[in-house]
Design an enzyme around this catalytic site. Structure first.
Site, PDB file in Angstrom:
ATOM      1  N   HIS A   1      -4.707  -4.733   8.215  1.00  0.00           N
ATOM      2  CA  HIS A   1      -4.256  -3.431   8.732  1.00  0.00           C
ATOM      3  C   HIS A   1      -4.577  -3.243  10.212  1.00  0.00           C
ATOM      4  CE1 HIS A   1      -3.869  -1.288   4.555  1.00  0.00           C
ATOM      5  NE2 HIS A   1      -3.493  -2.557   4.515  1.00  0.00           N
TER       6      HIS A   1
ATOM      7  N   ASN B   1       0.815  -1.226   0.000  1.00  0.00           N
ATOM      8  CA  ASN B   1       0.000   0.000   0.000  1.00  0.00           C
ATOM      9  C   ASN B   1       0.844   1.269   0.000  1.00  0.00           C
ATOM     10  OD1 ASN B   1      -1.585  -2.035   2.189  1.00  0.00           O
ATOM     11  ND2 ASN B   1      -2.800  -1.268   0.479  1.00  0.00           N
TER      12      ASN B   1
ATOM     13  N   HIS C   1      -2.589  -5.981  -3.814  1.00  0.00           N
ATOM     14  CA  HIS C   1      -2.438  -4.738  -4.586  1.00  0.00           C
ATOM     15  C   HIS C   1      -1.120  -4.672  -5.367  1.00  0.00           C
ATOM     16  CE1 HIS C   1      -6.067  -3.153  -2.898  1.00  0.00           C
ATOM     17  NE2 HIS C   1      -5.615  -3.206  -1.668  1.00  0.00           N
TER      18      HIS C   1
HETATM   19 FE   LIG Z   1      -2.802  -3.741   2.779  1.00  0.00          FE
HETATM   20 FE   LIG Z   2      -3.893  -6.433   0.993  1.00  0.00          FE
END
Ligand SMILES: [Fe+2]
Ligand SMILES: [Fe+2]
Length: 266
Positions: free
Chosen positions: A178, A40, A68
């Site tokens: 997270h 991220n 991601h």
């Molecule tokens: Fe993440």
């Molecule tokens: Fe992730």
């Protein structure tokens, strides 16, 4: 050997705080190797070649990623040219990037890291258990100390992988949600485990994104830009002590460093 594993570095606040906090943290904790999940780093989603450089220069030896991984496609050239970064190992075989990465710890002991994605509430991917078997076979004698980043939504996926790999790797450490969990433990056979180490980024947020934007969209269904938040940056991770001769973990400790903690450190 003491290894720091850092959870999802989110956007500029995460990268900036990481760069400020890591050098004094390495000194205070006597860290021998640092691993970070950087999925991220680029504005909350993906990684770029220049951010990869910055994260490495901050003192991170090995970089893992997650769902991601390809959001910023520039990263593909980094994934193909650099040997200290890996994409999820249970991606299709043709997906760009390597399955695992190896770096020497401060004393020269090789340490390997790789990541796998979970399969619950996530995009379908190959079997993480079979992928882990395949990667461990590929690492072979290349490294006795192996850290696995289990990048998954469901806690059960993470426990299952921890127990599947216990006694075979030094650590199975969770990322992706997270939110740090309080279940750190050393599993039988010397495998450190925690469901999630938490994110490195702005905690005055919804998982790193601006509270007002996420909240209004959730309540009204009107789309808005989920920009990365700014306030209360923190570094979250786990410190794992590993016997470098055997690769077995002897201890795991959560770490959560905020601005106050960083001031005390410096
Ligand atoms: Fe993440
Ligand atoms: Fe992730």
């Amino acid at each position: 050997m003491r290894i720091l594993f850092i959870g999802d570095v989110v956007g500029p606040p995460g990268v900036t705080f990481l760069r400020q906090a890591l050098p004094p943290l390495i000194a205070r904790e006597g860290l021998d190797l640092v691993i970070a999940n950087a999925e991220n780093a680029a504005n909350g989603s993906g990684l770029t070649p220049s951010l990869y450089r910055k994260i490495r220069e901050a003192g991170v030896d090995l970089v893992t990623l997650g769902d991601h991984v390809y959001k910023k496609q520039d990263v593909i050239r980094t994934l193909e040219s650099e040997d200290r970064v890996c994409r999820p190992a249970n991606f299709p075989p043709d997906a760009p990037g390597r399955d695992f990465a190896i770096a020497p710890a401060r004393d020269g002991t090789p340490v390997a890291a790789f990541c796998v994605l979970g399969r619950t509430f996530m995009r379908p991917v190959d079997c993480p258990f079979r992928a882990a078997d395949r990667v461990l076979q590929a690492i072979g004698d290349g490294a006795r100390c192996v850290v696995v980043d289990v990048h998954a939504e469901a806690t059960a996926d993470k426990y299952l992988l921890g127990h599947y790999l216990k006694g075979r790797v030094s650590a199975v450490l969770g990322t992706h949600t997270h939110v740090p969990t309080a279940d750190e433990q050393v599993l039988p056979g010397g495998t450190a485990f925690i469901c999630d180490v938490g994110m490195t980024g702005p905690y005055d947020s919804i998982l790193g994104r601006r509270i007002d934007r996420v909240l209004s969209t959730t309540v009204t269904f009107v789309p808005s830009a989920f920009d990365v938040a700014t306030d209360d940056p923190r570094l979250a991770g786990a410190i794992v002590d590993v016997d470098s001769a055997t690769g077995r973990a002897t201890a795991i400790r959560r770490i959560m460093l905020d601005e106050k903690g960083l001031a005390a450190l410096a």
